[in-house]
Design an enzyme around this catalytic site. Structure first.
Site, PDB file in Angstrom:
ATOM      1  CG  HIS A 126      -0.414   0.108   2.533  1.00  0.00           C
ATOM      2  ND1 HIS A 126       0.392  -0.857   3.092  1.00  0.00           N
ATOM      3  CD2 HIS A 126      -0.530   1.075   3.482  1.00  0.00           C
ATOM      4  CE1 HIS A 126       0.743  -0.488   4.314  1.00  0.00           C
ATOM      5  NE2 HIS A 126       0.202   0.688   4.583  1.00  0.00           N
ATOM      6  CG  HIS A 130       0.119   4.418   4.703  1.00  0.00           C
ATOM      7  ND1 HIS A 130      -0.607   3.700   5.631  1.00  0.00           N
ATOM      8  CD2 HIS A 130      -0.694   5.428   4.273  1.00  0.00           C
ATOM      9  CE1 HIS A 130      -1.811   4.250   5.755  1.00  0.00           C
ATOM     10  NE2 HIS A 130      -1.885   5.288   4.944  1.00  0.00           N
ATOM     11  CG  ASP A 162       4.775   3.019   7.428  1.00  0.00           C
ATOM     12  OD1 ASP A 162       3.870   3.510   6.710  1.00  0.00           O
ATOM     13  OD2 ASP A 162       4.564   2.107   8.246  1.00  0.00           O
ATOM     14  CG  HIS A 163       4.115  -0.052   4.377  1.00  0.00           C
ATOM     15  ND1 HIS A 163       4.095  -1.341   4.824  1.00  0.00           N
ATOM     16  CD2 HIS A 163       3.655   0.713   5.412  1.00  0.00           C
ATOM     17  CE1 HIS A 163       3.627  -1.380   6.066  1.00  0.00           C
ATOM     18  NE2 HIS A 163       3.353  -0.141   6.438  1.00  0.00           N
ATOM     19  CG  HIS A 179      -3.994   0.401   6.872  1.00  0.00           C
ATOM     20  ND1 HIS A 179      -3.871   1.009   8.095  1.00  0.00           N
ATOM     21  CD2 HIS A 179      -2.831   0.642   6.209  1.00  0.00           C
ATOM     22  CE1 HIS A 179      -2.682   1.594   8.160  1.00  0.00           C
ATOM     23  NE2 HIS A 179      -2.032   1.394   7.042  1.00  0.00           N
ATOM     24  CG  ASP A 196       0.532  -1.263   7.872  1.00  0.00           C
ATOM     25  OD1 ASP A 196       1.397  -2.102   8.208  1.00  0.00           O
ATOM     26  OD2 ASP A 196       0.787  -0.044   7.754  1.00  0.00           O
ATOM     27  CG  HIS A 209       3.836  -1.473  11.628  1.00  0.00           C
ATOM     28  ND1 HIS A 209       4.680  -0.387  11.718  1.00  0.00           N
ATOM     29  CD2 HIS A 209       3.099  -1.291  10.508  1.00  0.00           C
ATOM     30  CE1 HIS A 209       4.443   0.429  10.696  1.00  0.00           C
ATOM     31  NE2 HIS A 209       3.488  -0.095   9.943  1.00  0.00           N
TER      32      HIS A 209
HETATM   33 FE    FE Z   1       2.657   0.822   8.151  1.00  0.00          FE
HETATM   34 ZN    ZN Z   2       0.086   1.681   6.542  1.00  0.00          ZN
END
Ligand code: FE
Ligand code: ZN
Length: 255
Positions: A56, A58, A60-61, A114, A133, A171
């Site tokens: 996805h 985001h 942090d990915h 999410h 996530d 995570h």
């Molecule tokens: Fe994440």
């Molecule tokens: Zn995420």
């Protein structure tokens, strides 16, 4: 020959994952939170990155995608744009698509909630689920872009996978998830056993993943929103599962 899977920490609490096919030497990174630890892991193993499988949009990915693509000229697989654009994607994958990593096959499941674009990757031959996530150990992702029925539906798509499949999530949130889950199911024996295990692992500074999907089905309250005992614990007897799930998610947000 079985695939080799490596996991390591990225950023603060993200997991980085490499899956390597010994037959063809292909190696995929599941998401790319940041480049440096992924490059380090590759160099430690003597592997070359051939693919990045994005779940996805985001940051942090996907934060490491551009640098990794530049360095390895790898193929980048990602979801269809449903919320935000992901740069550098070569191949868009959706529900039912099969993505090859060398001779390994990853089945794509659309698991929105999410984010709207969130997909998960299932390597059936390796009994491995990369759920990022959507599904955490003893938890699930926050519902940012979708709604509760949508997210519940996505969790059900993952829950039908066999008990001996391993969950690799996005995570290290397990300890906080356990703490919350115990407020809803203080007498759940599987959850209490998991709580002890998590305490032990975290004290030894070890990751709490992967876990078996069969254990998650017993201990993860977010996969149990259709259990009458969970509804009763929330004083929602008879309510539908998506509503119970929504209440769980809101209580977790406030916890
Ligand atoms: Fe994440
Ligand atoms: Zn995420």
């Amino acid at each position: 020959m079985a695939a080799e899977i490596r996991l390591f920490t990225c950023l603060t609490d993200n997991f980085g994952y490499l899956i390597h096919d010994p037959a063809t030497k292909a190696t995929a990174s599941i998401d790319a939170p940041e480049a440096a630890p992924i490059i380090q892991a590759l160099e430690r193993e003597g592997w070359t990155l051939t693919d990045i499988l994005i779940t996805h949009h985001h940051g942090d990915h996907v934060g490491g995608v551009a640098e990794l693509k530049q360095k390895y000229n790898c193929r980048v697989v990602g979801p269809h744009d449903k919320s935000a654009k992901i740069a550098n994607v070569d191949l868009r994958a959706g529900q039912g698509d099969v993505v090859k990593v060398g001779s390994l096959l990853a089945r794509v499941l659309e698991t929105p909630g999410h984010t709207l674009d969130h997909i998960s990757y299932v390597f059936d031959s390796e009994k491995a689920l990369f759920a990022a996530d959507t599904l955490f150990s003893i938890g699930c992702g926050r519902v940012f872009e979708g709604d509760y029925p949508m997210m519940w539906d996505s969790l059900l798509k993952l829950r039908v996978l066999p008990d001996d499949f391993k969950l690799y999530c996005g995570h290290e949130y397990t300890a906080a998830n356990v703490k919350f889950a115990l407020t809803v199911e203080p007498d759940n024996a599987a959850l209490k056993a998991r709580a002890e295990e998590v305490t032990r692992l975290r004290a030894a500074n070890k990751p709490t993943v992967p876990t078996l999907l069969g254990d998650e089905k017993k201990a993860n309250v977010f996969l149990r929103a259709d259990e009458p005992s969970v509804a009763a614990s929330l004083r929602m007897k008879g309510a539908d599962a998506a509503a119970v799930f929504g209440e769980l998610r809101e209580r977790k947000n406030k916890s």
